[in-house]
Scaffold this active site. Structure first.
Site, PDB file in Angstrom:
ATOM      1  N   LYS A  61      17.234  21.035 -11.792  1.00  0.00           N
ATOM      2  CA  LYS A  61      16.540  19.779 -12.035  1.00  0.00           C
ATOM      3  C   LYS A  61      17.421  18.697 -12.651  1.00  0.00           C
ATOM      4  O   LYS A  61      18.281  18.972 -13.475  1.00  0.00           O
ATOM      5  CB  LYS A  61      15.319  20.003 -12.951  1.00  0.00           C
ATOM      6  CG  LYS A  61      14.199  20.794 -12.336  1.00  0.00           C
ATOM      7  CD  LYS A  61      13.587  20.175 -11.090  1.00  0.00           C
ATOM      8  CE  LYS A  61      12.769  18.939 -11.376  1.00  0.00           C
ATOM      9  NZ  LYS A  61      11.511  19.255 -12.092  1.00  0.00           N
ATOM     10  N   SER A 115      16.131  20.722 -16.907  1.00  0.00           N
ATOM     11  CA  SER A 115      14.977  21.540 -17.255  1.00  0.00           C
ATOM     12  C   SER A 115      15.467  22.778 -17.983  1.00  0.00           C
ATOM     13  O   SER A 115      16.537  23.307 -17.679  1.00  0.00           O
ATOM     14  CB  SER A 115      14.237  21.943 -15.973  1.00  0.00           C
ATOM     15  OG  SER A 115      13.515  23.144 -16.177  1.00  0.00           O
ATOM     16  N   GLU A 144      10.602   7.614 -17.056  1.00  0.00           N
ATOM     17  CA  GLU A 144       9.242   8.073 -17.384  1.00  0.00           C
ATOM     18  C   GLU A 144       8.846   7.611 -18.776  1.00  0.00           C
ATOM     19  O   GLU A 144       7.698   7.233 -19.027  1.00  0.00           O
ATOM     20  CB  GLU A 144       9.165   9.594 -17.277  1.00  0.00           C
ATOM     21  CG  GLU A 144       9.290  10.090 -15.847  1.00  0.00           C
ATOM     22  CD  GLU A 144       9.520  11.586 -15.762  1.00  0.00           C
ATOM     23  OE1 GLU A 144       8.721  12.261 -15.113  1.00  0.00           O
ATOM     24  OE2 GLU A 144      10.495  12.087 -16.352  1.00  0.00           O
ATOM     25  N   HIS A 163       0.832  -1.220   0.000  1.00  0.00           N
ATOM     26  CA  HIS A 163       0.000   0.000   0.000  1.00  0.00           C
ATOM     27  C   HIS A 163       0.861   1.263   0.000  1.00  0.00           C
ATOM     28  O   HIS A 163       0.437   2.296   0.506  1.00  0.00           O
ATOM     29  CB  HIS A 163      -0.950   0.053   1.205  1.00  0.00           C
ATOM     30  CG  HIS A 163      -1.707  -1.213   1.430  1.00  0.00           C
ATOM     31  ND1 HIS A 163      -2.958  -1.438   0.896  1.00  0.00           N
ATOM     32  CD2 HIS A 163      -1.379  -2.341   2.118  1.00  0.00           C
ATOM     33  CE1 HIS A 163      -3.384  -2.640   1.262  1.00  0.00           C
ATOM     34  NE2 HIS A 163      -2.436  -3.211   1.997  1.00  0.00           N
TER      35      HIS A 163
END
Ligand code: ARG
Length: 460
Positions: free
Chosen positions: A282, A276, A289, A155
């Site tokens: 970043k 970025s 992804e 969970h």
């Protein structure tokens, strides 16, 4: 050129021709198509349609066409309906009139089945090789941090402590099943369909076993109608690819989280992350992804072909030409994702203190304590309640496991006896999980060694 037309008074419209043509994508099957046609030429010789010289001429012309097809100019200006038509036109250009015999007793329906099977066999081999490479990287990453402890989650809440190696070997098992599945998919594709004709079986007594042997197939298909209407072999491949992508996507998701500032367990390699354009600080996990994103595309491919097939009346229907784009697409995205994931795994660095302190600060040891109580004679339900109250008390008082002494524990509940306080260290409880498949350190070391041996045996 067309492989049909006698029955028509006028030719196809321009719109229909463009709409129905598949050369743009099925040209990827050209090598398989030529290989299959060479074997078929030999079969035609055996039934007396081609003389030995004609067969020789045709086979040599196909060799030349194969070589020619490597250059992009080969396809320039080609308006053929599909790759099978193109190959026959090229044969005609090279070999002349004898080319008119090559399609004797053969249908494109079985030809497309044959070509796809030949192509899929290699694609399954490639997927297996790439899976094996990734599994090797996972085993190396596990071996690099044999002692590292992480909280395991259910969970998405800290559940019980496990070894980092145990966690990685879980993915090893998933990819091992994928490796087997591609073996199954290959086996089912590896059956020779020629001789089926359009749907009713060929009108020529081909020695189908001989064709199969020549092309390295394990056997021949059993029913001509089945062949004509069958794309199960493509779907088997797409399912294997989809499930492998599910596994890749879940690993990607884990590592996106684990490499975040919130977790801070993993440092991803610079080479597989991007920055970025606006925010200078970043370092984004784009590779992971994209793996997660591409998994959706591959599952879409499976769905697409499933839906294409589900309402088709027996046997071949032109709808089935739509099988190729999803098949190629899934194969490419899978191969790319497997290679990408391998590089991510190879270049990632675990910062073992981070997950270790996450395990130490939380109550991942609660189950170990309850089980120790049960081992000492407290019925488990009572033990569960005692430890639950112990955790509640700790949470209220802002106490971490390490803040407790053996004496304070005994004061809290007299059932906490002997060495139970040692279990406040997550490493200690792991030692009770030495049964096969568990996260006990001895068991995991053996599992890791076994995984290495299994990799050695994973030949195609
Ligand atoms: N390009 C077609 C395909 O991939 C070949 C089969 C054509 N057969 C036919 N009956 N029109 O499905």
């Amino acid at each position: 050129m067309k492989l049909w037309g006698g029955r028509f008074e006028s030719g196809p419209s321009e719109i229909f021709e463009r709409f129905s043509g598949s050369l743009d994508f099925d040209r990827r099957l050209i090598d398989a198509d030529i290989r299959g046609s060479q074997a078929f030429a030999r079969a035609l010789e055996r039934v007396g349609i081609l003389t030995a010289e004609e067969r020789e001429q045709i086979v040599a012309a196909f060799d030349a066409i194969r070589a020619e097809a490597a250059s992009p100019s080969f396809y320039e200006g080609a308006t053929d309906e599909d790759v099978h038509t193109l190959v026959i036109r090229k044969l005609k250009e090279r070999a002349g009139a004898v080319a008119d015999k090559i399609h004797t007793g053969r249908s494109r329906n079985e030809q497309v089945s044959l070509d796809t099977r030949l192509w899929l066999r290699e694609e399954c081999d490639q997927a297996r090789a790439l899976l094996r490479d990734l599994m090797g990287a996972l085993v190396d990453c596990a071996g690099a941090y044999p002692e590292a402890v992480v909280p395991g989650y259910t969970h998405m809440r800290r559940a019980q402590a496990v070894l980092w190696a145990h966690y990685l070997l879980a993915y090893f098992e998933m990819f091992a099943r994928d490796w087997e599945r591609f073996g199954d998919a290959r086996r089912r594709a590896n059956v020779m369909p020629l001789g089926s004709g359009a749907l009713a079986g060929s009108g020529f007594p081909f020695d189908r076993e001989a064709i199969a042997a020549e092309l390295g197939f394990e056997g021949v298909t059993r029913n001509s109608m089945d062949v004509s209407g069958d794309r199960d072999f493509s779907l088997d491949f797409l399912y294997a690819a989809s499930l492998a992508m599910v596994h890749l996507s879940r690993l990607a998701e884990d590592w996106i989280l684990y490499s975040s500032e919130e977790f801070g367990w993993l440092e991803l390699g610079d080479g597989v992350t991007s920055g970025s354009s606006l925010m200078p600080q970043k370092k984004n996990p784009d590779s992971l992804e994209l793996i997660r994103g591409k998994s959706g595309r591959v599952m879409g491919c499976l769905t697409s072909l499933m839906v294409t097939m589900k309402g088709l009346p027996m046997t071949y229907n032109r709808d089935m030409q739509e099988d190729k784009i999803p098949m190629f697409e899934a194969a490419d995205q899978l191969a790319g994702s497997l290679m990408m994931m391998r590089e991510v795994v190879q270049t990632a660095r675990l910062i073992p203190e981070k997950p270790a302190s996450a395990a130490e600060e939380s109550w991942v040891v609660a189950t170990d304590l309850a089980e120790a109580l049960a081992r000492a004679g407290t019925p488990f339900h009572q033990a569960h309640r005692i430890v639950g109250q112990f955790v509640l008390e700790s949470v209220r008082g802002g106490k971490r496991p390490a803040d407790w002494t053996a004496e304070a524990m005994r004061k809290f509940a007299p059932e906490f006896t002997g060495g139970m306080a040692a279990l406040l260290d997550p490493r200690k409880g792991m030692e009770s999980r030495e049964l096969p498949g568990g996260t006990g350190p001895v068991t995991v070391a053996a599992a890791l060694a076994e995984a290495r041996e299994r990799l050695e045996r994973m030949n195609l």
